[in-house]
Structure formats: C-alpha cells, structure tokens
Design a protein around this motif. Structure first.
Motif, PDB file in Angstrom:
ATOM      1  N   THR A 116     -14.161  -7.888 -58.521  1.00 23.63           N
ATOM      2  CA  THR A 116     -14.143  -6.471 -58.892  1.00 23.63           C
ATOM      3  C   THR A 116     -13.399  -6.248 -60.199  1.00 23.63           C
ATOM      4  O   THR A 116     -13.863  -5.517 -61.084  1.00 23.63           O
ATOM      5  CB  THR A 116     -13.497  -5.646 -57.771  1.00 23.63           C
ATOM      6  OG1 THR A 116     -14.213  -5.863 -56.542  1.00 23.63           O
ATOM      7  CG2 THR A 116     -13.515  -4.166 -58.106  1.00 23.63           C
ATOM      8  N   VAL A 117     -12.232  -6.875 -60.339  1.00 24.17           N
ATOM      9  CA  VAL A 117     -11.451  -6.740 -61.576  1.00 24.17           C
ATOM     10  C   VAL A 117     -12.207  -7.341 -62.755  1.00 24.17           C
ATOM     11  O   VAL A 117     -12.265  -6.755 -63.852  1.00 24.17           O
ATOM     12  CB  VAL A 117     -10.079  -7.411 -61.406  1.00 24.17           C
ATOM     13  CG1 VAL A 117      -9.347  -7.496 -62.738  1.00 24.17           C
ATOM     14  CG2 VAL A 117      -9.235  -6.641 -60.404  1.00 24.17           C
ATOM     15  N   ALA A 132     -15.213  -5.036 -63.565  1.00 24.34           N
ATOM     16  CA  ALA A 132     -14.757  -3.784 -64.168  1.00 24.34           C
ATOM     17  C   ALA A 132     -14.343  -3.994 -65.624  1.00 24.34           C
ATOM     18  O   ALA A 132     -14.577  -3.137 -66.485  1.00 24.34           O
ATOM     19  CB  ALA A 132     -13.595  -3.211 -63.364  1.00 24.34           C
ATOM     20  N   ARG A 133     -13.738  -5.130 -65.895  1.00 23.36           N
ATOM     21  CA  ARG A 133     -13.360  -5.441 -67.268  1.00 23.36           C
ATOM     22  C   ARG A 133     -14.578  -5.753 -68.130  1.00 23.36           C
ATOM     23  O   ARG A 133     -14.662  -5.341 -69.304  1.00 23.36           O
ATOM     24  CB  ARG A 133     -12.406  -6.647 -67.266  1.00 23.36           C
ATOM     25  CG  ARG A 133     -11.965  -7.133 -68.640  1.00 23.36           C
ATOM     26  CD  ARG A 133     -11.150  -6.111 -69.367  1.00 23.36           C
ATOM     27  NE  ARG A 133     -10.638  -6.617 -70.619  1.00 23.36           N
ATOM     28  CZ  ARG A 133     -10.005  -5.893 -71.524  1.00 23.36           C
ATOM     29  NH1 ARG A 133      -9.812  -4.595 -71.302  1.00 23.36           N
ATOM     30  NH2 ARG A 133      -9.563  -6.433 -72.634  1.00 23.36           N
ATOM     31  N   PHE A 185     -17.295  -2.142 -67.548  1.00 15.96           N
ATOM     32  CA  PHE A 185     -16.766  -0.827 -67.902  1.00 15.96           C
ATOM     33  C   PHE A 185     -15.586  -0.889 -68.873  1.00 15.96           C
ATOM     34  O   PHE A 185     -15.006   0.152 -69.195  1.00 15.96           O
ATOM     35  CB  PHE A 185     -16.328  -0.087 -66.640  1.00 15.96           C
ATOM     36  CG  PHE A 185     -17.441   0.122 -65.650  1.00 15.96           C
ATOM     37  CD1 PHE A 185     -18.471   1.007 -65.919  1.00 15.96           C
ATOM     38  CD2 PHE A 185     -17.474  -0.572 -64.461  1.00 15.96           C
ATOM     39  CE1 PHE A 185     -19.494   1.206 -65.021  1.00 15.96           C
ATOM     40  CE2 PHE A 185     -18.497  -0.387 -63.546  1.00 15.96           C
ATOM     41  CZ  PHE A 185     -19.514   0.497 -63.834  1.00 15.96           C
ATOM     42  N   LYS A 186     -15.198  -2.096 -69.325  1.00 14.06           N
ATOM     43  CA  LYS A 186     -14.067  -2.265 -70.250  1.00 14.06           C
ATOM     44  C   LYS A 186     -12.796  -1.653 -69.675  1.00 14.06           C
ATOM     45  O   LYS A 186     -11.963  -1.081 -70.394  1.00 14.06           O
ATOM     46  CB  LYS A 186     -14.379  -1.631 -71.613  1.00 14.06           C
ATOM     47  CG  LYS A 186     -15.697  -2.070 -72.229  1.00 14.06           C
ATOM     48  CD  LYS A 186     -15.731  -3.558 -72.509  1.00 14.06           C
ATOM     49  CE  LYS A 186     -17.058  -3.967 -73.138  1.00 14.06           C
ATOM     50  NZ  LYS A 186     -17.126  -5.436 -73.375  1.00 14.06           N
ATOM     51  N   GLU A 187     -12.609  -1.778 -68.382  1.00 14.61           N
ATOM     52  CA  GLU A 187     -11.472  -1.161 -67.698  1.00 14.61           C
ATOM     53  C   GLU A 187     -10.309  -2.148 -67.633  1.00 14.61           C
ATOM     54  O   GLU A 187     -10.458  -3.273 -67.153  1.00 14.61           O
ATOM     55  CB  GLU A 187     -11.875  -0.730 -66.286  1.00 14.61           C
ATOM     56  CG  GLU A 187     -10.750  -0.088 -65.490  1.00 14.61           C
ATOM     57  CD  GLU A 187     -11.174   0.289 -64.087  1.00 14.61           C
ATOM     58  OE1 GLU A 187     -10.294   0.606 -63.274  1.00 14.61           O
ATOM     59  OE2 GLU A 187     -12.387   0.263 -63.814  1.00 14.61           O
ATOM     60  N   GLN A 212      -6.445  -3.215 -66.317  1.00 16.90           N
ATOM     61  CA  GLN A 212      -5.619  -3.048 -65.125  1.00 16.90           C
ATOM     62  C   GLN A 212      -4.141  -3.193 -65.498  1.00 16.90           C
ATOM     63  O   GLN A 212      -3.793  -3.711 -66.562  1.00 16.90           O
ATOM     64  CB  GLN A 212      -5.993  -4.080 -64.050  1.00 16.90           C
ATOM     65  CG  GLN A 212      -7.477  -4.167 -63.760  1.00 16.90           C
ATOM     66  CD  GLN A 212      -8.052  -2.899 -63.189  1.00 16.90           C
ATOM     67  OE1 GLN A 212      -7.347  -2.111 -62.564  1.00 16.90           O
ATOM     68  NE2 GLN A 212      -9.352  -2.682 -63.395  1.00 16.90           N
ATOM     69  N   ILE A 215     -20.524  -1.522 -56.924  1.00 22.29           N
ATOM     70  CA  ILE A 215     -20.377  -0.833 -58.208  1.00 22.29           C
ATOM     71  C   ILE A 215     -21.655  -0.094 -58.586  1.00 22.29           C
ATOM     72  O   ILE A 215     -21.645   1.105 -58.901  1.00 22.29           O
ATOM     73  CB  ILE A 215     -19.980  -1.841 -59.305  1.00 22.29           C
ATOM     74  CG1 ILE A 215     -18.571  -2.394 -59.029  1.00 22.29           C
ATOM     75  CG2 ILE A 215     -20.030  -1.186 -60.677  1.00 22.29           C
ATOM     76  CD1 ILE A 215     -18.152  -3.490 -59.988  1.00 22.29           C
ATOM     77  N   LYS A 234     -23.086   3.966 -58.715  1.00 16.37           N
ATOM     78  CA  LYS A 234     -23.652   4.515 -59.943  1.00 16.37           C
ATOM     79  C   LYS A 234     -25.048   5.084 -59.694  1.00 16.37           C
ATOM     80  O   LYS A 234     -25.407   6.151 -60.220  1.00 16.37           O
ATOM     81  CB  LYS A 234     -23.711   3.435 -61.022  1.00 16.37           C
ATOM     82  CG  LYS A 234     -24.185   3.934 -62.383  1.00 16.37           C
ATOM     83  CD  LYS A 234     -24.173   2.814 -63.401  1.00 16.37           C
ATOM     84  CE  LYS A 234     -24.533   3.344 -64.787  1.00 16.37           C
ATOM     85  NZ  LYS A 234     -25.849   3.989 -64.831  1.00 16.37           N
ATOM     86  N   ARG A 283      -3.713  -0.938 -56.932  1.00 18.68           N
ATOM     87  CA  ARG A 283      -4.749  -0.066 -57.477  1.00 18.68           C
ATOM     88  C   ARG A 283      -4.489   1.395 -57.133  1.00 18.68           C
ATOM     89  O   ARG A 283      -4.764   2.292 -57.944  1.00 18.68           O
ATOM     90  CB  ARG A 283      -6.121  -0.488 -56.928  1.00 18.68           C
ATOM     91  CG  ARG A 283      -6.651  -1.776 -57.507  1.00 18.68           C
ATOM     92  CD  ARG A 283      -6.943  -1.651 -58.991  1.00 18.68           C
ATOM     93  NE  ARG A 283      -7.916  -0.603 -59.269  1.00 18.68           N
ATOM     94  CZ  ARG A 283      -9.218  -0.790 -59.343  1.00 18.68           C
ATOM     95  NH1 ARG A 283      -9.721  -2.005 -59.152  1.00 18.68           N
ATOM     96  NH2 ARG A 283     -10.031   0.207 -59.626  1.00 18.68           N
ATOM     97  N   ASN A 318      -4.116   4.284 -59.980  1.00 22.02           N
ATOM     98  CA  ASN A 318      -4.958   5.485 -60.021  1.00 22.02           C
ATOM     99  C   ASN A 318      -4.130   6.761 -59.893  1.00 22.02           C
ATOM    100  O   ASN A 318      -4.435   7.775 -60.530  1.00 22.02           O
ATOM    101  CB  ASN A 318      -6.005   5.424 -58.918  1.00 22.02           C
ATOM    102  CG  ASN A 318      -7.026   4.332 -59.148  1.00 22.02           C
ATOM    103  OD1 ASN A 318      -7.176   3.852 -60.261  1.00 22.02           O
ATOM    104  ND2 ASN A 318      -7.709   3.915 -58.100  1.00 22.02           N
TER     105      ASN A 318
END
Length: 340
Positions: free
Chosen positions: A74-75, A78-79, A82-84, A86, A131, A135, A261, A265
């Motif tokens: 997941t991490v 997401a990176r 979505f360029k997210e 942590q 994910i 969406k 997490r 958040n």
C-alpha cells in the motif's frame, strides 16, 4: 470458480430484494471499461487464483501471515501512483511487519516457494483492488454491490478457460470426488464455500464503500488475526514457537502501521482546519506611543511594529491631547507614554 459463480448467481436476487437500482452507465465510456473495469476484473481473477494456490501449498496461518505485508504494498503503490509521502512513524512501522514475516518464513515447517510467491501476488492484487475499486466507485457513482456483481461476472469469464483446462480433468479422474458416498459431501462443501465467499465479498465491498481506506485496513488486520488464530486451533497446523512469534510480530506491526497512519491523517486534517499561524509573544510590539510632551501636538511618531509610519498634522490631535490632560492623564516626557 465456485466462489465467483456464487457471487454472479446469488447476488442479483439479493439486489432486487434490497431494491438497489440498476446503475446508470450512460456516462461510462467503453474506454473507461477498458482502462478500469476490465483490469479490475482481471485483477480479481488473478487474486482469486493466487490466493487459492497459496493455501493449497502452505498452511492457512502462514499464508495470511504473508498477506499481512499488505501495508508494504500500500505504501509503495501510494508513493508510485499518487506521489504520496508518509511520515517517519509510518515507515518505521513497516519494519516489524517485514521482520515478522521473515521470521515466520524462515521457521515455517511446511515452507513452499510457490505458496510464498502466490501469497505475495495475492496480497499485491488485493492492495491494487482496494485502491482502484475506491477510485472506480467515486468516478462512476455506481452502487458498490453493483460493481461487485460486474467484476465477478467478468472475472468468471476469465476463469472458465482455466477451470476447463485444469479442474474438469482432475475432477473426472479423482474417484473420491465422483464416488457416490462422497460426492454429496463435496457438493455441500462447495455450496457452503460459495455462500461464505458471497458474504465475505459483500461485507468487504460494503466496508470499503462506507469507510475510509485506513479504517478498512484496521478491519482487515482484525480479520487477519482471527483467520490465523482460528486456523491454528481448528486445522492444527504444525508450528514452532519461533514461527508463532514471527506471526505475532507481523500482526503487531500491522496494528502499529494503522496507528501511525491514523496519527498522520489526523495531523493533516488538523492542519487543513486550523492552519499554523506564528505570532510574536512580545505584546509591547503591538503598542504605539504618543509623542513626547515637548513636541508639537500636531507632529508625532506613530511607533508600531506593523506600521512604523511618521504622521504629520493628524486632524483632531490637539483636541485629543487637551481632553487627556483635563481628564487627569499626563504625557511622559521620556517615551511619550501616558500615566494617570
């Protein structure tokens, strides 16, 4: 195959009973089907096959311990997608997950490479489905159970060729399956498996639609703990004490990841609601000083930290100075401050 067919056949009567409306797919283009719906269905097919191969090759407890690595995927996704980014606590919580799974893998008495790879592939598929299913629900506005039905029907079409090539031949060659004394029990177990799969998928998609992904991850971690515990008690899989320690470390790492997490958040929501404002604690910087007594009443300096401007001939200042003097207030000759 039975699980996907159960969803495809049992779910439509349930949707009609619950009066769930048919989806309005006029705004959903064929290109969206090709880039989102069909890949999701194919992912559901691959995930189902990989998951069954994993519990075929390795014990259920070990397979679900490996599936506890879902936060790692997941991490990473997401990176990548979505360029997210942590926080450090989130990355730190991944260490016990990886360490626990490594310990369980090294000490697994019934270790199998195909089982390990299949469990990891199933975990990656579940992470991708979570994910992109979320969406898809937002993009189309379709009811989550309608989406489950569409994905299950398409995944069944993918599964039919594999089932014909592999399962039918083995079923016909296995005398225990077609034996009159055992085939009723086999059919009953298959029907029960299909009903349980239907319930699990309905609950999973409902939770995914109603809750945030983080809350869904917490629920998924709780399910993982229950599956590992029940499988050890009912199936009596041979495990060593070190193997159990590895499972516990991995599960605790998942809980620590969910907590990290949650804190991340919550901090982001607080920054959005209450933006950080820095202010000076020195209150004297917010005062302005009246001019010294020896200066002209119409010429003074307006000393302020925010607007240090020199004002000339301020209208009405002579009248204000006389009123302050009559009221018992005097102007200090040193800094221009008022004293009673």
């Amino acid at each position: 195959m039975v699980q996907l067919l159960s969803i495809a056949f049992y779910l439509p009567p349930i949707l009609r009973l619950w009066e769930i409306p048919l989806p309005d797919t006029k705004h959903v283009s064929w290109s969206y089907y090709g880039t989102m719906i069909f890949p999701l269905a194919f992912g559901k097919f691959v995930t189902s096959v990989s998951s069954h191969i994993s519990i075929w090759k390795v014990p259920v407890s070990y397979a679900h311990t490996v599936k506890a690595t879902m936060p790692l995927f997941t991490v990473f996704l997401a990176r990548l997608v979505f360029k997210e980014k942590q926080t450090f606590k989130v990355y730190l919580s991944l260490v016990p997950i990886f360490g626990g799974v490594a310990i369980a893998t090294v000490t697994e008495l019934s270790f199998n490479t195909i089982g390990l790879v299949s469990a990891l592939l199933a975990t990656l598929g579940f992470a991708l489905q979570n994910i992109f299913s979320k969406k898809c629900l937002k993009d189309t506005g379709i009811h989550h159970l309608r989406l489950l039905l569409v994905l299950s029907r398409i995944a069944t079409m993918f599964f039919i060729p594999v089932w014909i090539l592999f399962d039918i031949r083995r079923i016909l060659q296995d005398e225990l399956v077609i034996h009159p004394d055992t085939w009723l029990r086999t059919v009953f177990l298959l029907l029960l498996d299909g009903i349980c799969s239907l319930g699990q998928n309905v609950l999973a998609f409902t939770v995914l639609a109603l809750l945030a992904p983080l809350s869904y991850a917490v629920a998924n971690a709780t399910k993982r703990i229950m599956v590992i515990g029940v499988s050890l008690i009912m199936l009596r899989n041979p495990v060593s004490p070190t193997n159990v320690v590895g499972m516990l470390v991995a599960v605790l790492g998942v809980l620590a990841y969910n907590k990290a997490r949650y804190d991340q958040n919550r901090e982001r929501r607080r920054e959005q609601i209450l933006p950080l404002v820095k202010s000076e604690a020195d209150l004297t910087k917010n005062h302005f000083y009246l001019p010294p007594i020896h200066r002209s009443a119409t010429e003074f300096d307006f000393n302020s930290s925010h607007n240090p401007t020199s004002f000339q001939t301020l209208p009405g200042f002579d009248y204000m100075a006389r009123e302050l003097s009559n009221g018992g207030l005097t102007l200090a000759p040193d800094r221009g401050m008022m004293h009673v």
